[in-house]
Scaffold this motif. Structure first.
Motif, PDB file in Angstrom:
ATOM      1  N   PRO A 275       2.720   4.205  -2.900  1.00 18.25           N
ATOM      2  CA  PRO A 275       2.691   4.678  -4.233  1.00 18.25           C
ATOM      3  C   PRO A 275       4.022   4.443  -5.106  1.00 18.25           C
ATOM      4  O   PRO A 275       4.541   5.326  -5.679  1.00 18.25           O
ATOM      5  CB  PRO A 275       2.121   6.154  -3.854  1.00 18.25           C
TER       6      PRO A 275
ATOM      7  N   PRO B 193      -9.178   0.886 -10.542  1.00 18.78           N
ATOM      8  CA  PRO B 193      -8.409   1.781 -11.292  1.00 18.78           C
ATOM      9  C   PRO B 193      -9.054   3.265 -11.643  1.00 18.78           C
ATOM     10  O   PRO B 193      -8.367   3.882 -11.743  1.00 18.78           O
ATOM     11  CB  PRO B 193      -8.495   0.972 -12.473  1.00 18.78           C
ATOM     12  N   ALA B 194     -10.166   3.374 -10.786  1.00 20.06           N
ATOM     13  CA  ALA B 194     -10.823   4.488 -11.044  1.00 20.06           C
ATOM     14  C   ALA B 194      -9.848   5.686 -10.335  1.00 20.06           C
ATOM     15  O   ALA B 194      -9.233   5.549  -9.328  1.00 20.06           O
ATOM     16  CB  ALA B 194     -12.044   4.618 -10.470  1.00 20.06           C
ATOM     17  N   THR B 195      -9.926   7.073 -11.036  1.00 22.59           N
ATOM     18  CA  THR B 195      -9.021   8.063 -10.456  1.00 22.59           C
ATOM     19  C   THR B 195     -10.081   8.797  -9.235  1.00 22.59           C
ATOM     20  O   THR B 195     -11.041   8.251  -9.096  1.00 22.59           O
ATOM     21  CB  THR B 195      -8.963   8.995 -11.484  1.00 22.59           C
TER      22      THR B 195
ATOM     23  N   ASN C  81     -10.801  -0.142 -16.339  1.00 21.14           N
ATOM     24  CA  ASN C  81     -10.747   1.263 -16.315  1.00 21.14           C
ATOM     25  C   ASN C  81      -9.795   1.454 -17.760  1.00 21.14           C
ATOM     26  O   ASN C  81      -8.670   1.303 -17.858  1.00 21.14           O
ATOM     27  CB  ASN C  81      -9.937   1.791 -15.335  1.00 21.14           C
TER      28      ASN C  81
ATOM     29  N   GLU D 149      -6.263   2.871 -18.740  1.00 14.88           N
ATOM     30  CA  GLU D 149      -5.188   2.713 -17.459  1.00 14.88           C
ATOM     31  C   GLU D 149      -4.716   1.453 -17.670  1.00 14.88           C
ATOM     32  O   GLU D 149      -5.462   0.321 -17.894  1.00 14.88           O
ATOM     33  CB  GLU D 149      -6.097   2.978 -16.167  1.00 14.88           C
TER      34      GLU D 149
ATOM     35  N   ASP E 170       0.674  -1.147  -0.010  1.00 13.69           N
ATOM     36  CA  ASP E 170       0.178  -0.167  -0.094  1.00 13.69           C
ATOM     37  C   ASP E 170       0.811   1.307  -0.118  1.00 13.69           C
ATOM     38  O   ASP E 170       0.710   2.190   0.961  1.00 13.69           O
ATOM     39  CB  ASP E 170      -0.901   0.021   1.252  1.00 13.69           C
TER      40      ASP E 170
ATOM     41  N   SER F 171      -0.388  -4.049  -3.348  1.00 15.93           N
ATOM     42  CA  SER F 171      -1.132  -3.028  -3.506  1.00 15.93           C
ATOM     43  C   SER F 171      -0.382  -1.575  -3.695  1.00 15.93           C
ATOM     44  O   SER F 171      -0.660  -0.677  -3.252  1.00 15.93           O
ATOM     45  CB  SER F 171      -1.975  -2.666  -2.218  1.00 15.93           C
ATOM     46  N   CYS F 172       0.516  -1.732  -4.630  1.00 10.08           N
ATOM     47  CA  CYS F 172       1.290  -0.460  -4.921  1.00 10.08           C
ATOM     48  C   CYS F 172       0.705  -0.072  -6.334  1.00 10.08           C
ATOM     49  O   CYS F 172      -0.185  -0.534  -6.794  1.00 10.08           O
ATOM     50  CB  CYS F 172       2.604  -0.899  -4.914  1.00 10.08           C
ATOM     51  N   ASN F 173       1.618   0.746  -7.024  1.00 16.22           N
ATOM     52  CA  ASN F 173       1.293   1.175  -8.546  1.00 16.22           C
ATOM     53  C   ASN F 173       2.019   0.410  -9.498  1.00 16.22           C
ATOM     54  O   ASN F 173       2.214   0.968 -10.664  1.00 16.22           O
ATOM     55  CB  ASN F 173       1.532   2.745  -8.620  1.00 16.22           C
TER      56      ASN F 173
ATOM     57  N   SER G  60      -2.850   9.065  -6.287  1.00 12.31           N
ATOM     58  CA  SER G  60      -2.107   8.267  -7.424  1.00 12.31           C
ATOM     59  C   SER G  60      -3.448   7.388  -7.928  1.00 12.31           C
ATOM     60  O   SER G  60      -4.035   6.752  -7.078  1.00 12.31           O
ATOM     61  CB  SER G  60      -1.209   7.393  -6.835  1.00 12.31           C
ATOM     62  N   PRO G  61      -3.512   7.257  -9.510  1.00 13.83           N
ATOM     63  CA  PRO G  61      -4.702   6.353  -9.685  1.00 13.83           C
ATOM     64  C   PRO G  61      -4.438   4.934  -9.344  1.00 13.83           C
ATOM     65  O   PRO G  61      -3.373   4.398  -9.432  1.00 13.83           O
ATOM     66  CB  PRO G  61      -4.532   6.429 -11.193  1.00 13.83           C
ATOM     67  N   GLY G  62      -5.551   4.504  -8.951  1.00 17.36           N
ATOM     68  CA  GLY G  62      -5.607   3.057  -8.651  1.00 17.36           C
ATOM     69  C   GLY G  62      -4.805   2.610  -7.227  1.00 17.36           C
ATOM     70  O   GLY G  62      -4.687   1.761  -6.640  1.00 17.36           O
ATOM     71  N   TYR G  63      -4.394   3.710  -6.440  1.00 15.52           N
ATOM     72  CA  TYR G  63      -3.789   3.682  -5.179  1.00 15.52           C
ATOM     73  C   TYR G  63      -4.835   3.141  -4.181  1.00 15.52           C
ATOM     74  O   TYR G  63      -5.966   3.809  -4.069  1.00 15.52           O
ATOM     75  CB  TYR G  63      -3.472   5.017  -4.890  1.00 15.52           C
ATOM     76  N   SER G  64      -4.850   2.171  -3.533  1.00 12.65           N
ATOM     77  CA  SER G  64      -5.707   1.721  -2.449  1.00 12.65           C
ATOM     78  C   SER G  64      -5.475   2.626  -1.343  1.00 12.65           C
ATOM     79  O   SER G  64      -4.416   2.829  -0.743  1.00 12.65           O
ATOM     80  CB  SER G  64      -5.510   0.270  -2.193  1.00 12.65           C
TER      81      SER G  64
ATOM     82  N   LYS H 146      -3.252  -2.785 -12.764  1.00 11.18           N
ATOM     83  CA  LYS H 146      -2.179  -2.605 -11.651  1.00 11.18           C
ATOM     84  C   LYS H 146      -1.913  -4.403 -11.197  1.00 11.18           C
ATOM     85  O   LYS H 146      -2.945  -4.930 -11.246  1.00 11.18           O
ATOM     86  CB  LYS H 146      -2.567  -2.001 -10.669  1.00 11.18           C
TER      87      LYS H 146
END
Lengths: 575, 313
Positions: free
Chosen positions: A487, B100-102, A545, A548, A485, A510-512, B75-79, A551
């Motif tokens: 970024p 993934p929603a912004t 999405n 995008e 979790d 749960s990162c990017n 950040s997009p998709g950031y949980s 992830k």
């Protein structure tokens, strides 16, 4: 050196204690490689998928002690799906074929089956010691096999395993001829054991030094056992409820009086404060105390006991001890080296009786402190800076603020400066877990100062890829990096790809990071396994999405000489 | 730490572990000074900081995006952590669905009107092993039984894995850790929090685009058939069963998956069985009544006998 006979070279090698050193000498030349591998007695495999079991068995046929670790650390917190892997079978089978002199096996976070335990018990005539930590997949039937067939068994140590209970008969499987037990730990076994069998086993084990019972063992049984074990050094009690015979009370007290060698206590399941009082006479000699399974004890019960433990070096407690209690610890236990304070309330916004004040008090009173695991609800930079100054000897520092992303409670600032002080002052720091509100700055500090750091755990921290890159570029000794979790994305993942060859593993959940990033990494570094773990089955796919990149939910990267593993489940994709 | 006082209400069984005394007063004072602060990280800049801005309102901490007027801050998709009832938004829960929603789907926090409720657990957080989580609950049980009785063999509560939960009409499933609850009521509340925001967003998509907080309606009556939705579960045999009949521990050890179904979609025979109290059902399950029930169900005169099953939707 090549003029010396092999036996002499081998003898010289025997002075090299660390596996790392032996690995190094084996690289010098073929002759040394051969001498070293045939005389190697102890092998440590930090990641069971980094090398094939057969290859290890072939290279080291005379190994006596084997240690293998399986799942990544975050599996302890249910972040790794079941059936991910980490099977012990191939290792036991390979050893059974190639290393019949095996005497000791240690496994951590692996899936061990009863069949494997049966094979183990029958394949190694000199087998002495089995240590399983955080493993699963076996039942008490597997233990019965070990008890029955390992004639020279001296150590059976089961720590925090998930063991299926198939009844108490396993303990009765130790034959009457088995008199060699030195260490028996079955605290994690959920079911009952036969008290009579246990007493008889203990009676015929004169070398028993460490005994950890499970919750089902009553005070009455404990009392009877302790009468037989005056040389016990480490004891894990059964349940310490206050419902027992008066006779047992006297027996227990007099037995404990005789245990002059007892240094370490744990267990205390369902402990009633009354029971603690007859442990008091022992307190002055204790160096280790684990009260973390006893939520029934409150701060005053705990402090009454701990204040007597003047020689204590290792203490595990629940946070019910409170800041005041920690002050008592600080003033009583001047030799304290390791402290773990566990939460009793798991709600993120719940209540904890310990705060930064307790930690500061400990640091003031216990300058020898080198290992910390501390769960609390609040922290300040000032406190951490003070702790760092008072205790520069930390080798392990793990702080868990229960609410993710929580700032310094006094200043509302991120905790960057506090953790920065820790890494700056504690030059020997090898393991660090950070929490609370943290920006990229803390990672800049970590990369700059934590030169001895080997393991770093990150959760809900950082602002950008730069954070992770500070760590990847700065921490020269980094072996394990686990992140959740936060970024960090593809730029961070790909910022220093050569680094992964020097590390055991990287975990990111749960990162990017995107699939594309992982694919790029896989193409650049063929000697890594890139495991993309996605638990969601197709029927529950979230909406795409559009535009995008998808992830990656969980990513596990590790160096390996074995190539992609063939036991991966369908939710794991190895790139 | 200001939650301490309020949290006593929802977790009375922990009250015996509380330390009375001046610690709370100290916290109250701290709480006052922090009450109105929006804590954006000082040196961290705007980037990515929004999600972590701490917003204190009436002593309740929440991870707010209230300051995130620019959706690119997140950040997009950031949980994000789902820590309070207001968080039932499309941002998703960590470790589970990775949305993934912004940030534009993020409704701003509307803290003032909401009552305090226990946090939805984040998967794998705090980083404590399962057996420690079970410890507190099972010790409490044995503590209660200890009084005046023979020392019990403490029941080990069988560890339940994370359970998937889906709601009718919402494509995004969630995951839930049953170990965090000890009653059906708490589970029901958690389900409400998990899906309330998603449901509102689903039903009023235009509201999200207009950056207006979609009307959120509490999801209630999940357990007794009175609500628009009903909670059912699938056990290891694949049967669908209404939630709430068996003792909690038995439920936890047999549940494999949860579903929130529209009550109207359940068959009428199941709806009427809502009105049968458990003791009557238990009666029906034992001989000789069970044989009668089996006979009648084999004649298809009543719904199937052994369990109350929700009709396949």
């Amino acid at each position: 050196m090549t003029y010396f006979p092999e036996e002499v070279v081998e003898h010289i090698f025997s002075f090299l204690p660390a596996q790392r050193d032996r690995n190094t000498v084996s690289l010098v030349c073929k002759v040394w490689y051969e001498i070293e591998r045939l005389s190697r007695r102890s092998v440590f495999v930090g990641n069971c998928y980094a090398v094939r079991a057969e290859r290890v068995a072939l290279r080291f046929p005379n190994v006596r002690a084997l240690t293998v670790k399986g799942k990544p650390h975050f599996a302890d917190f249910n972040l790794v799906p079941p059936d991910w892997g980490g099977y012990a079978g191939p290792w036991i089978e390979a050893a059974a074929r190639g290393c019949v002199g095996l005497e000791e096996l240690r496994m951590k976070r692996m899936v061990v089956s009863d069949e494997s335990l049966e094979l183990l018990s029958r394949s190694f005539p000199r087998f002495r010691a089995l240590v399983l930590i955080s493993c699963e997949g076996f039942s008490t039937d597997g233990l019965a096999a070990i008890a029955s067939h390992c004639k020279l068994l001296s150590e059976l140590d089961l720590q925090e395993n998930e063991v299926e209970d198939r009844g108490p008969r396993w303990l009765s499987c130790f034959p009457d001829s088995c008199t060699s037990l030195v260490s028996l730990n079955f605290a994690c076994i959920k079911g009952e054991v036969n008290a009579g069998s246990l007493e008889r086993l203990v009676s015929r084990s004169p070398n028993l030094r460490s005994l950890r019972l499970n919750r089902s063992v009553s005070v009455d049984t404990l009392a009877k056992i302790l009468m037989r074990t005056p040389n016990l050094e480490d004891l894990g009690t059964g349940n310490l409820t206050d419902d027992f015979q008066t006779e047992s009370y006297f027996r227990l007290t007099s037995a404990l009086e005789k245990c002059k060698m007892l240094r370490s206590l744990s267990g205390f399941w369902d402990a009633s404060p009354v029971c603690l009082s007859f442990i008091y006479p022992l307190c002055a000699q204790l160096t280790g105390l684990n009260l973390s399974y006893a939520p029934t004890l409150d701060a005053s019960d705990l402090t009454k006991m701990i204040s007597r433990c003047v020689k204590l070096q290792r203490l595990w407690v629940l946070d019910c001890i409170s800041d005041k209690g920690l002050q008592v610890v600080a003033s009583s236990c001047k030799d304290l080296q390791e402290l773990r304070v566990f939460p009793s309330d798991f709600y993120v916004a719940g209540y904890s009786a310990v705060t930064e004040e307790g930690l500061v008090a400990i640091s003031l009173g216990c300058p020898k402190l080198n290992s910390l695991l501390y769960f609390c609800h609040q922290m300040t930079n000032a406190a951490l800076i003070t702790v760092a100054k008072n205790c520069p000897n930390f080798t392990r520092f793990r702080l868990c603020i229960l609410e993710p992303g929580k700032p310094d409670v006094m200043t509302n600032q991120p905790l960057d400066e506090g953790f920065g002080a820790i890494v700056r002052e504690c030059k020997g720091l090898r393991r660090l877990s950070i929490s609370g509100l943290l920006t990229d700055k803390v990672f800049m500090y970590i990369g700059k100062y934590a030169k001895q750091l080997e393991m770093l755990s990150i959760a809900f921290a950082g602002d950008s890829d730069k954070g992770m890159m500070h760590v990847m570029n700065g921490c020269k000794n980094l072996r394990k990096l686990e992140i959740r979790d936060s970024p960090f994305g593809d730029a961070a993942l790909l910022g220093n790809v050569a680094k992964y060859e020097t590390m055991r593993s990287l975990w990111m959940s749960s990162c990017n990071v995107t699939l594309k990033g992982c694919q790029v990494l896989a193409s650049k570094m063929p000697m890594l396994n890139i495991e993309v773990i996605n638990e969601w089955d197709g029927s529950n796919e979230m909406e795409e999405n559009h535009g995008e990149l998808p992830k990656v939910e969980k990513l596990y990267v590790y160096r390996t000489t074995a190539g992609a593993r063939d036991d991966a489940p369908n939710f794991v994709k190895i790139l | 730490m200001g939650e301490a006082a309020e949290s006593k209400k929802s977790r009375g069984h922990h009250s015996w572990m509380r330390e009375p005394g001046d610690h709370h007063q100290h916290q109250d004072e701290e709480e006052k000074t922090l009450e109105l602060s929006l804590g954006l990280p000082g040196g961290g800049g705007g980037g990515g900081g929004g999600w972590r801005a701490a917003c204190r309102d009436k002593g309740k901490l929440s991870v707010a995006a209230a300051t995130a007027t620019d959706s690119s801050l997140l950040s997009p998709g950031y949980s994000t952590l789902v820590s309070h009832s207001s968080q039932g938004k499309a941002k998703g829960s960590p470790g589970a669905a990775h949305l993934p929603a912004t940030g534009n789907a993020l409704a701003s926090n509307n803290n003032s009107s909401q009552t305090r409720s226990p946090s939805t657990p984040v998967i794998g957080w705090p980083p404590v092993r399962s057996f420690r989580r079970n410890l507190a609950t099972s010790s409490k049980t044995s503590l209660e039984l200890q009084n005046g009785k023979k020392a019990p063999k403490a029941e080990e509560i069988k560890r339940a894995p994370f359970i998937k939960i889906n709601m009718d009409g919402i494509p995004i499933g969630r995951k839930i850790d049953l170990n965090a609850f000890d009653s059906y009521e708490k589970l029901s509340l958690a389900v409400d929090r998990l899906f309330r925001g998603l449901l509102a967003a689903q039903q009023a998509p235009l509201a999200a685009e207009a950056k207006v907080c979609p009307q959120e309606v509490a999801i209630s009556g999940l357990l007794d058939g009175t609500g628009k939705y009903t909670l059912v579960y699938e056990d290891y045999e694949g049967d669908r069963v209404l939630v709430g009949d068996v003792p909690w521990g038995m439920f936890v050890s047999s549940v494999k998956r949860l579903r929130v179904l529209k009550t109207s979609d359940l068959s009428s025979s199941v709806s009427t069985s809502f009105h049968l109290p458990s003791y009557m059902l238990n009666l029906l399950l034992s001989p000789p009544y069970s044989e009668i029930v089996d006979f009648l169900s084999s004649m298809q005169l009543i719904a199937s006998g052994r369990k109350r099953t929700a009709a396949e939707c």
